[in-house]
Design an enzyme around this catalytic site. Structure first.
Site, PDB file in Angstrom:
ATOM      1  N   ASP A 132      -6.278  35.289 -35.114  1.00 43.67           N
ATOM      2  CA  ASP A 132      -6.144  33.868 -34.815  1.00 43.67           C
ATOM      3  C   ASP A 132      -7.329  33.377 -34.007  1.00 43.67           C
ATOM      4  OD1 ASP A 132      -3.924  32.964 -36.027  1.00 43.67           O
ATOM      5  OD2 ASP A 132      -2.558  33.507 -34.397  1.00 43.67           O
TER       6      ASP A 132
ATOM      7  N   ASP B 211       0.809  -1.217   0.000  1.00 45.16           N
ATOM      8  CA  ASP B 211       0.000   0.000   0.000  1.00 45.16           C
ATOM      9  C   ASP B 211       0.846   1.273   0.000  1.00 45.16           C
ATOM     10  OD1 ASP B 211      -2.381  -1.206  -0.244  1.00 45.16           O
ATOM     11  OD2 ASP B 211      -3.181  -0.655   1.709  1.00 45.16           O
TER      12      ASP B 211
ATOM     13  N   GLY C 185      -6.229  27.224 -37.370  1.00 48.46           N
ATOM     14  CA  GLY C 185      -7.337  27.774 -38.156  1.00 48.46           C
ATOM     15  C   GLY C 185      -7.219  27.579 -39.650  1.00 48.46           C
ATOM     16  N   MET C 186      -6.095  27.994 -40.233  1.00 49.71           N
ATOM     17  CA  MET C 186      -5.980  27.953 -41.680  1.00 49.71           C
ATOM     18  C   MET C 186      -5.917  26.514 -42.182  1.00 49.71           C
ATOM     19  SD  MET C 186      -6.242  29.694 -44.203  1.00 49.71           S
ATOM     20  CE  MET C 186      -5.915  31.439 -44.156  1.00 49.71           C
TER      21      MET C 186
END
Lengths: 508, 483
Positions: free
Chosen positions: A294, A36, A429-430
Site C-alpha cells: 500500500d 471579549d 492507490g489503485m
C-alpha cells in the site's frame, strides 16, 4: 496596519486563559470590554466542557475609560474570591488594557491582601507575544510563583521520588488532541517503569506545584508550551528535560533513548531497546505499513506540510523518513521558533516556508499542487478549493478536531493514527491508477485553480472539455503550460486548438 | 418563585457582568445583506480572533470583510493613521471594487482616539468610494447594537427628499421617481399609469402594479432582514394597501431609500434605537412606535399600528392571526405551562418573551443588555397586556444582568428552558437545565406571520430532543451535580 482575513495564532490573552483554565480551581479575570469573553464560548463548544469556564471579565466600559478601573478590578477579584474560593486568581490583561496602561499590578497587590486566594497578574504584552508564547510564559509564571512560595514556607519537596518519575508539562485545554496525547504519554512512561509525578496544567492543582521538584525529569511533548517552565526548573533545581516529541516511530524511539540516558545518569540503568523493537515491529502498525505494498504507491508522491512548529516538523520527518513521501514544502506559522524548525526539517523537504499569512500558504500550495496537504483547518479549506485532500495535523482547529474517540498523535498508538490519516488523505492507490488509465471520472469543470485572481484568461467550453479528458495528476501542469503559452501569444480565449498548439510548442 | 414574580413590570439593573457577542459581529450578517459593501474592522488581533471563530466557515468563503489589524506602531502613533487606512482601502478597491466601505471602529480606535469620522470624508474624496463609519465597539454596545450603529451611520447617506413641498402632480418628481424606481414613494394608481405610459411597460406589469395602494405618505422600514423576509413583510403590508417605499438597509448600498421630512419610518427589530433617533432628529422622519413583528401577535400589532397611523382600517388581520395560531397548535401544546428564563444577550428578549407568554409559557426573567423604554414602549405595553390577558404574573426585566447571579437564580427556579449564550449552554445542560442558544434567534428568520413557526421550532427543539431521550436517566452529567 495590516489587512488580515485570518490568523493562525490568537491574541496573547487566549494563551493565558488556556493555561489558567486548565488548572483545577484557578479563576481568570480578564480586564476587557464587553464581548471579549469569547474564550468561554470556544471552550464550552470546542471542548464540550460540562463545567462553567472559570473565566470572567472585569468589564472596561466608557465609565472605566473616563475614570480608570479604580475599585472595579479589586472588587471583581475579591468577589470572585468569595464566590468560588479558587486557589489562584489570574488577572489577565488584553489588548485594551495594554493601551490603557493602568497599574494592574497595583490592583493585584491590593486584592491579594483582601483575598484568601493567591492573585497574580499575567505578564504578557498583547503587542509583543501571541497566544502560544503567552501560554508558555504564563505557565512558567504560575510555576515560578508557587515554587517561590513553597521555598518561603519551606514546603518545597526537594527529595526525589524513590522510583524514577516524570512531570508532563504542556498538556492544556483547546490543544490539538492534547487529552489523547496525555493518556498515551502516561501509558508510554508507565511501560518504561517511570511514574507520573505531575501533569500540568491540564487537571493539575496549583497547590501541588511544589511537588514538581520531586520528579527525576520533565517531559515536554510540545515545543510551543512548556519549554520556559522546563528551563526554569532545570536552572533552579537541575531537573533535566526531554523535548524530543515522541511523534512517529523514529522520534518516539529517540525520545525513549533520551529518557534512558537521563535515568542512567541517576543510576537507574535500564535498557529499553527490546521494548522499542517490540513496540515498533508489532504494537505499532506503522513500521509494517511503510513496508506494505500500500505504502509503495505513496512513494515519491508530493505533499505539503504546514502547522505549528512541533507538529509540522514531526509530520515532515514522518512523511519523508518513514513513508518515502516527497515533502515539497514544510512550513510553520511559529515565526518566533523558525531557526529550530529549519534545523529540524533540513534534508527532509525541498523548501521551507515561515509565514503567518494564509494567502502565502495558499499560493504556495497552488503552485506546488501536491497530492495531499497536511496542515491546519485553513489548509483544509485551501485544499477543498483546489480539490486536494488534506489531513489536519495542527491547531488552529474546529470542533471536529476534538474527537470523542481515542486519537492520540504521540506515542505508538499515535503512529497508527498518523498512518491512517496519511493513507486516507492520499487518493487510494489503485483508484488513482484506474483514474489515470481511464482519464478520470470527474466531470467538474476546472475553471481556475490558483488562489490569486490575476488571470484574465478565458477557457472556451471545448477547451475545458478537452482539459477534463487529461488525467488528473497532470491536468494542472497542462493547464498551466497552456495558459503560459496563451499569455505569451496574447491569446485571451483558450480553445481546444490553442491547447494543442501549446502542447506542440513545448513538446510535452 | 413567587417572590421573583410581581404584579407590575419591574426593571432592575445589575452589574453588567454578562456574556454576549462583541457588536462587531454585525458585519457577518450585514456584509451578506448589503451585497456591494465591504466591511473593514479597524481593531486588533482580539477582534480578528473573535470574528474568525464566531463566524466559523464563513471566513473561508472569501468574505467581503477584513481586519485592519493595528500594530504597535499604530498604537504609539509612529505610523500615520490616514496613510495606513488609505493604503488598505486602495487595496480593497483594487481587489473587490465595492460601492461602499464601512469602517467599524472598535475599542482600540476609541481608546487611542483615532478620528475615523474625520478621516473618512477626506479619504472618500481621494479614492472615490463612500466610506461610512460606525463605532460598533464593546465599550458602549452589545451584540446586535452593532447593526444599530451601522444603520444609524447609513441613515445619513440615504438620498434626501423633502416631501412636504411636492405635490402628486409634479412632473419632475415623477422623473426622479422613475430613476430610483421601486423605492420611490407616492406611487399612487395615477402615478403608476403615467410612469407606465412613459416607459411603455407591458400590460402584465401594469396589471401587477395597479394594486389598490392607499394614497398614504411614504413608509420606509428599518432593520436588516434576509430578502425573503423583507418580501414577506412588504406583502403583508400590501394586503392592507400600504406600500413600502424602501428599506434601510437595502440589498445594495446604491439603492438606499429616500428619506426626508414627511417620510414615515418603522423599525422591525428592538435593538435599533439609535437608528430611530437618527431618522427622527437628523432626517426629520416620523417614527411609528409599534411592537415588533415577531410572532403572529407582534406582527398583527405591528401592522395595526402602521395602519392606524395612516388612518387605514386593517382588513382580515384577525383571521390571518388565528390561522397562524392554528398552524402552531402542535408546538404550542408542547410548551404550554412550561417556564423559561432569558439570560439576555441580543435585545430580542422582550419581543420573544411576549410571544412565548402568548403561547402559554411562564417567563421568570427577561435579561436584556440594554433597555430603551421609549423605543420599546409599544412592545412593553403589549407585554404587559399579554400577561394580563394570559393571567400570568409579570416577569422581571433585568438590564445589564450579572451572569453569576443569574446562574444562582436558574438553580433556584429550575426553569424548563433557559435561553442563553453558548458560554453557558453546555454547562447548564450538564446540570439538567434545557437550553436554547440565544444567538440562533438572531440568525434565524423570525419575523412576520410566516416565520412564527420557525421561532417555535427553535424554542421547542431542546424540549423535543429531551422527549426523544427520555427514560435514559442521563439528565445530570456533572460529577458534583448541583440541583
Amino acid at each position: 496596519m495590516k489587512l488580515a482575513y485570518w490568523m493562525y495564532a490568537g491574541p496573547a490573552h487566549i494563551g493565558t486563559l488556556r493555561v489558567a483554565s486548565s488548572f483545577k480551581n484557578v479563576h481568570a479575570i480578564m480586564h476587557a470590554p464587553l464581548g471579549d469573553d469569547y474564550f468561554n464560548v470556544m471552550r464550552s463548544m470546542l471542548e464540550r466542557e460540562r463545567d462553567f469556564t472559570p473565566v470572567t471579565a472585569s468589564i472596561v466600559d466608557r465609565h472605566v475609560l473616563a475614570r480608570g478601573s479604580q475599585e472595579k478590578v479589586v472588587e471583581n477579584i475579591t468577589r470572585k474570591d468569595k464566590e468560588e474560593r479558587p486557589d489562584l486568581i489570574v488577572l489577565t490583561p488584553t489588548c485594551t488594557s495594554s493601551i490603557l496602561q493602568e497599574d494592574l499590578q497595583n490592583f493585584v497587590d491590593r486584592a491579594a491582601i483582601e483575598s484568601e486566594s493567591d492573585v497574580i497578574l499575567a505578564d504578557v504584552n498583547h503587542y509583543r507575544v501571541n497566544e502560544l508564547q503567552a501560554a508558555d510564559r504564563t505557565l512558567e509564571q504560575v510555576v515560578r510563583f508557587y515554587i517561590e512560595k513553597a521555598k518561603k514556607s519551606n514546603s518545597l519537596q526537594l527529595e526525589k521520588t524513590k522510583k524514577p518519575s516524570a512531570n508532563i508539562i504542556g498538556i492544556f485545554t483547546l490543544g490539538f488532541h492534547n487529552q489523547h496525547d496525555s493518556r498515551e504519554l502516561k501509558r508510554l512512561l508507565n511501560d518504561l517503569g517511570v511514574e507520573i509525578n505531575e501533569v500540568i496544567p491540564e487537571g493539575g492543582s496549583v497547590t501541588n506545584l511544589c511537588n514538581l521538584t520531586k520528579a527525576w525529569f520533565n517531559l515536554i511533548p510540545y515545543r510551543e508550551v512548556g519549554l520556559m517552565t522546563a528551563n526554569y526548573l532545570e536552572k533552579e533545581f537541575n531537573i533535566p528535560y526531554v523535548t524530543t516529541t515522541p511523534m512517529g516511530v523514529v522520534d518516539t524511539a529517540e525520545c525513549i533513548h533520551e529518557i534512558a540516558d537521563i535515568l542512567k545518569q541517576n543510576n537507574y540503568d535500564k535498557n529499553f531497546d527490546e521494548y522499542i523493537e517490540q513496540q515498533t515491529k508489532f504494537v505499532s502498525q506503522a513500521a509494517w505499513f511503510s513496508r506494505s505494498i500500500d505504502c509503495q504507491n505513496l512513494t515519491g508522491k508530493k505533499a505539503v506540510v504546514f502547522g505549528d512548529a512541533t507538529h509540522a516538523a514531526s509530520m515532515t520527518k514522518i512523511l519523508a523518513r518513514e513513508m518515502g513521501i516527497r515533502v515539497s514544502c514544510a512550513g510553520t506559522y511559529c515565526k518566533h521558533d523558525s531557526d529550530w524548525f529549519r534545523e529540524q526539517v533540513q534534508g527532509f523537504c525541498d523548501e521551507v516556508l515561515i509565514t503567518d499569512d494564509h494567502t502565502q500558504v495558499g499560493d504556495m500550495i497552488a503552485r506546488i499542487e501536491p497530492s495531499a496537504i497536511f496542515g491546519t483547518q485553513m489548509e483544509r479549506h485551501i485544499g477543498k478549493r483546489l480539490d486536494i485532500p488534506c489531513g489536519v495535523i495542527s491547531a488552529p482547529v474546529h470542533i471536529q478536531n476534538f474527537p470523542l474517540g481515542y486519537r492520540p498523535f504521540l506515542g505508538y498508538e499515535g503512529t497508527n493514527q498518523i498512518a491512517d490519516l496519511v493513507y486516507n488523505s492520499f487518493t487510494l492507490g489503485m483508484e488513482d491508477h484506474l483514474l489515470e488509465i481511464f482519464g478520470g471520472h470527474d466531470t467538474k469543470e476546472v475553471i481556475t485553480k490558483s488562489l490569486s485572481t490575476d488571470s484574465t484568461l478565458n477557457w472556451a467550453p471545448d477547451g475545458i472539455a478537452e482539459l477534463n479528458k487529461i488525467p488528473g495528476f497532470v491536468r494542472g501542469k497542462i493547464k498551466r503550460n497552456t495558459e503560459k503559452f496563451a499569455r505569451e501569444n496574447n491569446i485571451n480565449e483558450i480553445t481546444m486548438e490553442i491547447m494543442y498548439a501549446a502542447k506542440e510548442s513545448v513538446g510535452a | 418563585m413567587s417572590e421573583t414574580l410581581s404584579e407590575t413590570l419591574t426593571f432592575e439593573c445589575e452589574t453588567g457582568n454578562y456574556h454576549t457577542f462583541c457588536p462587531i459581529s454585525c458585519v457577518s450578517w450585514l456584509y451578506q445583506k448589503i451585497e456591494d459593501s465591504f466591511f473593514l474592522v479597524v481593531g486588533t488581533k482580539t477582534c480578528g480572533y473573535f470574528l474568525q471563530n464566531a463566524l466559523g466557515v464563513m471566513i473561508f468563503a472569501e468574505p467581503r470583510y477584513a481586519m485592519a489589524e493595528l500594530e504597535e506602531g499604530d498604537i504609539s502613533a509612529q505610523l500615520n493613521d490616514y496613510k495606513e487606512l488609505k493604503r488598505l482601502c486602495v487595496q480593497i478597491k483594487q481587489d473587490r471594487n465595492p460601492s461602499v466601505i464601512v469602517w467599524i471602529g472598535t475599542c482600540t480606535t476609541e481608546i487611542i482616539k483615532m478620528d475615523l469620522e474625520g478621516m473618512a470624508p477626506r479619504l472618500e474624496a481621494e479614492i472615490g468610494i463612500p466610506i461610512v463609519v460606525a463605532r460598533a465597539n464593546g465599550l458602549d454596545y452589545a451584540f446586535t447594537q452593532g447593526e444599530d450603529t451601522v444603520l444609524a451611520a447609513m441613515a445619513h447617506r440615504c438620498p434626501n427628499q423633502d416631501l412636504s413641498k411636492v405635490s402628486n402632480g409634479d412632473l419632475t418628481l415623477q422623473e426622479q421617481g422613475s430613476k430610483t424606481s421601486n423605492q420611490f414613494p407616492l406611487t399612487t394608481v395615477l402615478n403608476n399609469k403615467i410612469v407606465n405610459k412613459l416607459f411603455n411597460f407591458n400590460t402584465k406589469i401594469e396589471t401587477n402594479d395597479v394594486t389598490p395602494y392607499y394614497n398614504h405618505a411614504p413608509l420606509v422600514l428599518f432593520g436588516s432582514l434576509p430578502s425573503t423576509v423583507t418580501t414577506q413583510l412588504n406583502l403583508e403590508l400590501k394586503r392592507q394597501g400600504i406600500k413600502v417605499s424602501g428599506w434601510l438597509p437595502s440589498q445594495r448600498y446604491i439603492d438606499l431609500p429616500v428619506l426626508g421630512d414627511g417620510v414615515y419610518v418603522c423599525g422591525v427589530n428592538p435593538f435599533l434605537s439609535r437608528t430611530a433617533t437618527t431618522l427622527m432628529r437628523r432626517r426629520k422622519c416620523k417614527l411609528i412606535g409599534a411592537p415588533f413583528p415577531i410572532g403572529p401577535d407582534g406582527t398583527r400589532a405591528w401592522i395595526e399600528k402602521i395602519c392606524s397611523v395612516f388612518g387605514i382600517t386593517p382588513q382580515g388581520l384577525e383571521t390571518r392571526e388565528n390561522q397562524i395560531w392554528e398552524s402552531l397548535q402542535d408546538y404550542v401544546d408542547l410548551i404550554k405551562g412550561k417556564s423559561v428564563f432569558f439570560m439576555g444577550d441580543n435585545l430580542l428578549e422582550v419581543s420573544l418573551a411576549r410571544f412565548l407568554i402568548r403561547c402559554g409559557m411562564i417567563v421568570y426573567e427577561i435579561g436584556i443588555p440594554y433597555m430603551d423604554k421609549r423605543f420599546q414602549a409599544a412592545e412593553l405595553a403589549l407585554l404587559e397586556q399579554t400577561c394580563n390577558d394570559m393571567n400570568v404574573p409579570l416577569p422581571r426585566i433585568v438590564e445589564k444582568p450579572d451572569n453569576y447571579n443569574q446562574i444562582q437564580r436558574i438553580r433556584e427556579l429550575q426553569p424548563d428552558l433557559a435561553i442563553t449564550g453558548m458560554a453557558h449552554a453546555n454547562p447548564l445542560e450538564a446540570r439538567g437545565i434545557s437550553t436554547k442558544w440565544s444567538v440562533e434567534f438572531t440568525f434565524a428568520q423570525i419575523h412576520g406571520f410566516t416565520n412564527a413557526r420557525d421561532i417555535l421550532e427553535l424554542v421547542t427543539r431542546p424540549l423535543r430532543r429531551n422527549q426523544s431521550l427520555e427514560g435514559l436517566g442521563w439528565t445530570k452529567l456533572v460529577k458534583s451535580a448541583v440541583s
